[in-house]
Write a protein that holds these residues in place. Structure first.
Motif, PDB file in Angstrom:
ATOM      1  N   HIS A  29       0.796  -1.559   0.214  1.00  0.00           N
ATOM      2  CA  HIS A  29       0.031   0.192  -0.356  1.00  0.00           C
ATOM      3  C   HIS A  29       1.299   1.354   0.034  1.00  0.00           C
ATOM      4  O   HIS A  29       0.708   2.322  -0.784  1.00  0.00           O
ATOM      5  N   THR A  32       2.024   1.736  -3.692  1.00  0.00           N
ATOM      6  CA  THR A  32       1.705   1.791  -5.136  1.00  0.00           C
ATOM      7  C   THR A  32       1.538   2.332  -5.810  1.00  0.00           C
ATOM      8  O   THR A  32       1.663   1.837  -6.933  1.00  0.00           O
ATOM      9  N   PRO A 245      -2.552   2.880  -8.707  1.00  0.00           N
ATOM     10  CA  PRO A 245      -1.740   1.428  -8.379  1.00  0.00           C
ATOM     11  C   PRO A 245      -0.581   2.316  -9.585  1.00  0.00           C
ATOM     12  O   PRO A 245      -1.515   2.771 -10.747  1.00  0.00           O
TER      13      PRO A 245
END
Length: 369
Positions: A29, A32, A245
């Motif tokens: 995360h 990302t 992302p």
């Protein structure tokens, strides 16, 4: 279980090795929008995958299994294919013995839990960009401070996003101070040249936007706080992308409808992050909110048109498009300034302010950009 990645993408991939799935997800995360991530719960699977396609960096937890992390790093350093790959060692304990063991095994960086998101980003970036950032150290003080200061504040925004705490506008303006001075004295070209090869594409783009917005501001006669606002607004205008992302941000080929919606959502995300700072000038929010709006109403997120877009919104739209075209990205080569300007003139009729675009073009020609 491992997450496989294609050989063609190895240069943008960071491998994460940790027995803890929750920590693997945490690292994934945190990184990302910056890299592709391949996560592994054990060193054996990771080594098999990396031997086929070396990554750009490795993040390994001290408790890695079956091969203990320090032994595993030492093994990597004896592997001709992986010997030079940067390694970030993460540990729950921060004591001299652990740090020494990590260093002796060949780890390049050490982070103790808990750590800030920006610390992880910086640890990886410093290793991947060693050659580039070492060149920065040899630059004159003004240009060096402009690069280092803006990069540090840009990375620290990730902590604000993570914690929900407000951004301190004074820290942003302080970081942008050397950039404002460099543009004002005409000493900014080396800054744009030196950031081009940096692997943090979002930072490189944002610094480019900040620099050219400042140059635009000087050209139309802005001074003092107005210039600080332009530099800060340019640096922060895309922070919403930190939640998108890497594979979407850098996709080769057309985006799907879902991916387009996700990308366009970065404007809303930027607004959500920036409005937390109560002392942030509203015009910085305007730059973040409206740099994708177009005069003919074809832009987003609100489809504003004509008189609904003030001069600052029109300037930021022009600079953002130019930088997007002239930026190097994984999915495209950089356009020259001349090529980018011609595309803007030929392919965007009615979308950009023609008078400001003409002024922008003259500005670039006069500056030797």
């Amino acid at each position: 279980m491992s997450v496989e990645y294609a050989t063609s993408s190895h240069r943008e991939t960071v491998v994460v090795i940790d027995t803890s799935e929750s920590h693997r997800r945490q690292v994934e995360h945190a990184l990302t929008s910056f890299y592709r991530i391949a996560t592994y719960g054990n060193t054996a699977d990771a080594l098999t995958a990396m031997s086929k396609s070396p990554p750009c960096a490795i993040v390994i937890d001290r408790g890695a299994e079956p091969q203990e992390s320090c032994d595993f790093i030492a093994t990597l350093r004896r592997n001709p294919t992986l010997a030079a790959t940067p390694v970030v060692f993460i540990s729950s304990s921060d004591d001299p013995a652990t740090r020494k063991a990590a260093k002796d095994s060949g780890a390049d960086s050490f982070l103790a839990k808990p750590y800030r998101r920006s610390m992880l980003i910086r640890a990886i970036s410093q290793q991947i960009n060693r050659a580039i950032e070492r060149r920065w150290e040899k630059l004159p003080t003004l240009q060096r401070d402009a690069l280092v200061g803006t990069m540090d504040i840009f990375n620290s925004v990730s902590d604000v996003i993570e914690s929900g705490e407000p951004i301190a506008y004074s820290k942003v303006t302080d970081a942008c101070g050397p950039l404002v001075e460099a543009v004002g004295t005409g000493e900014f070209r080396v800054i744009l040249d030196e950031v081009r090869g940096h692997d943090n594409f979002s930072y490189a783009h944002s610094l480019g936007v900040a620099t050219l917005l400042l140059l635009f501001g000087y050209t139309i006669g802005l001074k003092g706080d107005e210039l600080s606002l332009l530099g800060s607004g340019g640096l922060l205008h895309d922070v919403g992308k930190m939640s998108i992302p890497y594979d979407v941000l850098n996709k080769v080929g057309a985006l799907s409808k879902e991916e387009q919606d996700l990308m366009r959502g970065h404007v809303t995300g930027t607004h959500a992050y920036l409005e937390k700072c109560l002392d942030l000038p509203r015009n910085i929010l305007l730059i973040g909110n409206q740099h994708h709006e177009r005069l003919d109403g074809s832009g987003y997120p609100k489809g504003l048109k004509g008189a609904e877009l003030n001069e600052l919104a029109r300037m930021s739209a022009i600079v953002d498009v130019f930088c997007a075209l002239s930026d190097r990205r994984p999915y495209k080569p950089a356009q020259t300034a001349e090529q980018a300007l011609q595309i803007m003139l030929d392919d965007m009729p009615g979308k950009l302010d023609v008078q400001l675009l003409s002024l922008f073009r003259e500005m670039l020609l006069d500056s030797g950009r």
